[in-house]
Enzyme design. Structure first.
Site, PDB file in Angstrom:
ATOM      1  CB  CYS A  81     -37.159 -20.149 -28.534  1.00  0.00           C
ATOM      2  SG  CYS A  81     -36.071 -18.799 -28.035  1.00  0.00           S
TER       3      CYS A  81
ATOM      4  CB  ALA B   5     -33.535 -17.622 -30.778  1.00  0.00           C
TER       5      ALA B   5
ATOM      6  CG  HIS C 252     -37.336 -15.339 -38.598  1.00  0.00           C
ATOM      7  ND1 HIS C 252     -37.276 -16.556 -39.207  1.00  0.00           N
ATOM      8  CD2 HIS C 252     -36.176 -15.206 -37.909  1.00  0.00           C
ATOM      9  CE1 HIS C 252     -36.131 -17.153 -38.920  1.00  0.00           C
ATOM     10  NE2 HIS C 252     -35.446 -16.356 -38.113  1.00  0.00           N
TER      11      HIS C 252
ATOM     12  NE  ARG D 243     -28.115 -15.041 -36.729  1.00  0.00           N
ATOM     13  CZ  ARG D 243     -28.589 -13.882 -37.179  1.00  0.00           C
ATOM     14  NH1 ARG D 243     -28.390 -12.759 -36.517  1.00  0.00           N
ATOM     15  NH2 ARG D 243     -29.280 -13.839 -38.287  1.00  0.00           N
TER      16      ARG D 243
HETATM   17 FE1  CFM Z   1     -32.042 -16.895 -42.490  1.00  0.00          FE
HETATM   18 FE2  CFM Z   1     -30.891 -18.957 -42.000  1.00  0.00          FE
HETATM   19 FE3  CFM Z   1     -32.220 -17.629 -40.102  1.00  0.00          FE
HETATM   20 FE4  CFM Z   1     -29.938 -16.650 -41.163  1.00  0.00          FE
HETATM   21 FE5  CFM Z   1     -28.532 -17.762 -39.115  1.00  0.00          FE
HETATM   22 FE6  CFM Z   1     -29.569 -20.017 -39.993  1.00  0.00          FE
HETATM   23 FE7  CFM Z   1     -30.826 -18.739 -38.085  1.00  0.00          FE
HETATM   24 MO1  CFM Z   1     -28.547 -19.905 -37.610  1.00  0.00          MO
HETATM   25  S1  CFM Z   1     -30.001 -17.436 -43.102  1.00  0.00           S
HETATM   26  S2  CFM Z   1     -31.789 -15.706 -40.689  1.00  0.00           S
HETATM   27  S3  CFM Z   1     -28.083 -15.973 -40.272  1.00  0.00           S
HETATM   28  S4  CFM Z   1     -32.959 -18.720 -41.777  1.00  0.00           S
HETATM   29  S5  CFM Z   1     -27.549 -19.523 -39.610  1.00  0.00           S
HETATM   30  S6  CFM Z   1     -30.029 -20.871 -42.019  1.00  0.00           S
HETATM   31  S7  CFM Z   1     -30.540 -20.805 -38.267  1.00  0.00           S
HETATM   32  S8  CFM Z   1     -29.202 -17.775 -37.092  1.00  0.00           S
HETATM   33  S9  CFM Z   1     -32.802 -17.950 -37.996  1.00  0.00           S
END
Ligand code: CFM
Length: 545
Positions: free
Chosen positions: A63, A66, A197, A97
């Site tokens: 989500c 997260a 993000h 994580r």
């Molecule tokens: Fe970038 Fe990722 Fe992500 Fe990531 Fe991660 Fe991820 Fe994630 Mo899991 S590199 S920041 S450190 S998009 S592994 S492939 S899914 S937490 S939001």
């Protein structure tokens, strides 16, 4: 040039998958399951991405909360982070994580080991939770005296209408020495963690970066790494390598980072972007406001690491730096090559599929290829078209209502701090020589021809794929892990790395090769029989006209 691997009957496989869906859903999924094709100038087929998951589907996604609290802000150690919401949200975003940090002295604070939450109850859901949030901030200030506090909104907070920003402003008036800011990262804010993000990037940009002009670190070639989150110690390994090359890493967003590093990040000469999906917004905004150029790097894979180091060294055009960088690469590759060739002798010809987040399904293909493994299929959970097809498609991406939900900040050059690190002519001449700035080619151009690219893959599709193509290895997350392993297929978590790491840089490459060797050549999996193969299974189909 991409490898050609004729994955058999992909069109038939796709048709079979879609046949089981209701027509409207099949139409949508047809645009998200793509048979890869690379045309002459790296054109690839269009994929539908960053769109809502169908309700009822067992998605691999997370989500917006997260993405904001867990992913972008989580790994920084001295911004005190309060989850405004039910306790589960705070608890499950608390270090699962495996993001690590290393305070430099005994007296440095580290809040990462705490899970702070307002623990909302029914009463607050009915009468409002702002009072409880203010009390939580009072308590946190009394206990920890932090320099900065981030407040993270969860779904119920948005639904009941609590205003985390108003609380942040009021509490900042009460505690003028503390920088207090809120994030509107309610879980439902977007279609996945990707929305979180963007929310995180915006707030860090407006409320943290640029506040401190004086904090600095020794060294000549100062740069930031954006989009590296120190999972399993990855950032520690990258820090080791870049320091050996003679580079001065100022701030990582956000693995092993501090508030001082964030707030003074605008003082460096270069931003390099590791995870494009989660942080390209910040790179773009810092370029506009402060004149800091950025380019994409990748420290996953030995060859990719060497390439990235060389590109950073080339940017500074310094003979000593270039020389030292080559020495580091040569030194590190001795051991890497020894292990790689040994492991490759046992893994060559094996096949793998990867479904991970928004960047690792691409980056980890490097490491797998290095030991001779072919990628049959890959996809992201929540990436956008640019992460698949390359940034060149960005102007043609249709902004839908879900994306419009997230503010696009209007950024202008800072009246005092804007200083172009490269003149326009210089940048243009570097680009003419093949030095790519502000660019990312995406995953599809590097995938084998005719491999399957699947966006937001779900459990039904994954299981069908395993039955059909029998890959030797699956790389995904915890939600997939046990379904896959019970079938007798080795599975590697590429989010948390299970219990291992680092996998980045040179030492990370060695760790990864050895781990994949152990998994692929472990005979225990051959003796595993899935419970549903031994006892009858209920099955059903949709009833529709
Ligand atoms: Fe970038 Fe990722 Fe992500 Fe990531 Fe991660 Fe991820 Fe994630 Mo899991 S590199 S920041 S450190 S998009 S592994 S492939 S899914 S937490 S939001």
């Amino acid at each position: 040039m991409a490898e050609v691997y004729e994955l058999p009957d992909t069109a038939e496989f796709k048709a079979e998958i879609l046949e089981r869906y209701p027509p409207k859903l099949a139409k949508k999924r047809a645009k998200q399951i793509i048979i890869n094709k690379i045309e002459n100038d790296d054109d690839v087929p269009e994929i539908l991405a960053n769109t809502r998951t169908i309700p009822g589907i067992i998605t691999m996604r997370g989500c917006a909360y997260a993405g904001c609290k867990g992913v972008v802000l989580g790994p920084t150690r001295d911004i005190l982070q309060i989850t405004h919401g039910p306790i589960g949200c705070g608890f499950y975003s608390w270090l699962t994580r495996r993001n690590q940090t290393k305070p430099t002295t005994e007296s440095d604070v580290n809040y990462m080991t705490y899970a702070m939450s307002t623990d909302l109850q029914e009463e607050e859901i009915i009468f409002g939770g702002e009072k409880k949030l203010r009390a939580a901030i009072d308590e946190a200030v009394a206990l920890f005296h932090p320099r900065a506090i981030g407040i993270f909104a969860t779904c119920p907070v948005g639904l009941i209408g609590d205003d985390v920003h108003a609380v942040a402003r009021a509490m900042e008036e009460k505690y003028p020495d503390i920088n207090i800011f809120g994030f509107s990262c309610e879980g439902y804010k977007g279609v996945s963690q990707s929305a979180g993000h963007h929310v995180a990037n915006n707030k860090v940009f407006t409320d943290v970066v640029g506040l401190n002009d004086t904090f600095s670190k020794p060294g000549k070639f100062k740069f930031n790494i954006l989009g590296e989150y120190n999972i399993g110690g990855d950032a520690f390994e990258i820090e080791r390598i870049v320091a050996d090359c003679g580079l001065s890493l100022h701030s990582t967003f956000s693995g092993n980072s501090t508030y001082d590093e964030f707030s003074s990040a605008h003082t460096v000469d270069l931003n390099v972007v590791m995870c494009h999906r989660s942080i390209n917004y910040l790179a773009e905004m810092m370029e506009k406001k402060y004149g800091i150029p950025w380019f994409k790097v990748n420290f996953v894979g030995a060859e990719a690491t060497s390439k990235s180091l060389r590109k950073i060294a080339q940017f500074y055009e310094d003979a000593d730096l270039l020389k030292k960088t080559e020495e580091v690469i040569e030194r590190e590759l001795v051991e890497v090559e020894k292990v790689r060739l040994d492991v490759k002798s046992r893994c060559e010809g094996k096949t793998a599929v990867l479904y991970v987040g928004g960047s690792r399904a691409h980056h980890y293909q490097e490491l797998l290829r290095e030991i001779g493994i072919t990628i049959l299929s890959a996809g992201y959970e929540f990436a956008h078209r640019d992460d698949y097809e390359g940034r060149k498609v960005m102007p043609s991406i249709i902004v839908d209502a879900d994306s419009r939900n997230i503010e696009e900040l209007k950024v202008e050059a800072d009246a005092v701090r804007y200083k172009p690190r490269l003149s326009e002519e210089k940048k243009a001449s570097m680009e003419a020589d093949g030095f790519a700035f502000s660019d990312y080619n995406g995953l599809m151009t590097e995938m084998p021809e005719s491999s399957l690219v699947i966006d937001d893959c779900n459990h039904y599709e994954l299981e069908e794929l395993l039955d059909r193509y029998h890959p030797d290895l699956v790389c995904a997350g915890i939600k997939e892990k046990y379904v896959v392993q019970k079938r007798g297929i080795p599975m590697k978590q590429l989010h948390s790395y299970d219990y291992m790491g680092p996998f980045a840089g040179y030492k990370g490459a060695i760790n990864f090769y050895k781990e994949i060797d152990r998994l692929l050549n472990c005979s225990a999996f051959k003796f595993t029989k899935a419970p549903w193969d031994e006892s009858p299974e209920l099955s059903a189909t949709y009833a529709f006209n």
